[in-house]
Every structure is written in structure tokens, then in C-alpha cells.
Design an enzyme around this catalytic site. Sequence first.
Site, PDB file in Angstrom:
ATOM      1  N   GLY A  44       0.825  -1.197   0.000  1.00 11.74           N
ATOM      2  CA  GLY A  44       0.000   0.000   0.000  1.00 11.74           C
ATOM      3  C   GLY A  44       0.860   1.248   0.000  1.00 11.74           C
ATOM      4  O   GLY A  44       0.599   2.189   0.744  1.00 11.74           O
ATOM      5  N   HIS A  45       1.892   1.225  -0.844  1.00  9.59           N
ATOM      6  CA  HIS A  45       2.792   2.375  -0.929  1.00  9.59           C
ATOM      7  C   HIS A  45       3.595   2.326  -2.232  1.00  9.59           C
ATOM      8  O   HIS A  45       3.538   1.359  -2.960  1.00  9.59           O
ATOM      9  CB  HIS A  45       3.742   2.403   0.270  1.00  9.59           C
ATOM     10  N   ARG A  46       4.324   3.379  -2.460  1.00  7.88           N
ATOM     11  CA  ARG A  46       5.337   3.442  -3.512  1.00  7.88           C
ATOM     12  C   ARG A  46       6.542   4.114  -2.880  1.00  7.88           C
ATOM     13  O   ARG A  46       6.551   4.382  -1.676  1.00  7.88           O
ATOM     14  CB  ARG A  46       4.826   4.186  -4.749  1.00  7.88           C
TER      15      ARG A  46
END
Length: 124
Positions: A44-46
Site C-alpha cells: 500500500g505504498h510506492r
Amino acid sequence: MAHIIGLTTFRDTRGILTVLDKVVNFEIKRLFYIYKVDESDRGGHRHHNTYQAAICIQGSCQIMNDNGVERSIFELDSPGKCLIIEPEDWHIMRKFSTDAILLVLASTAFDPKDYIYEPYDHTI
């Protein structure tokens, strides 16, 4: 954009050997593995800077990816598949089989400032 590459695999009567030799185009600074995952999503990220290579060395999982332009879903169901994840790829790891072990090679050491948790406006 994230993409799958096939890993060189040798099979004979003694077993199977899969090689990661000159496969990733970054220096590996960190590696981690995820296992015994319940029904939860991971990721749930970059990132600002980090490139990653994800290999489900046992079992299977799914990685949903969005680079702000294109969305893709990748099935990691073989230790011969390697998903290259670029910094701009906002990703969620999910649908882990009960026996899944997901190995991730990363181009940077852990730095909480490298993470971007906000998805793209249209993200999955």
C-alpha cells in the site's frame, strides 16, 4: 512500470535450481521476506527511490500495481517469476496462499522517508 521477468531455472533428477545472476539492474542493499500472512493486504505504498524485485519462492500471491498511468495485477505463482517494481509503482501485495513466502530484494536500505503512502487518485 512493473514487469515480470523469467528466472533461469535448471531441472534434473536431483531437484531444481533457480538463479538470480545479473537479473536486477540495481545493487541489492536490503532483502526481506513476508510469510504466514493472514487475509490482510501488505504494501500500500510506492517509493521515492527504491527499486524492488519480488519473488514468491513458495506458494503464491498477487501484486496489484499502479504507476499513475497504468494498472496491472501480477500473479506470482512460481519461484521462476520475478516482478520488478519501480519506485513510482504504488503496489499492494495480497491473496497470499497459506504457505506463501515472498522474497523481496531492494535497492536501498530501509528509510521511512522513502515511502509514499498516498495512492494515485485513481488507484485500485
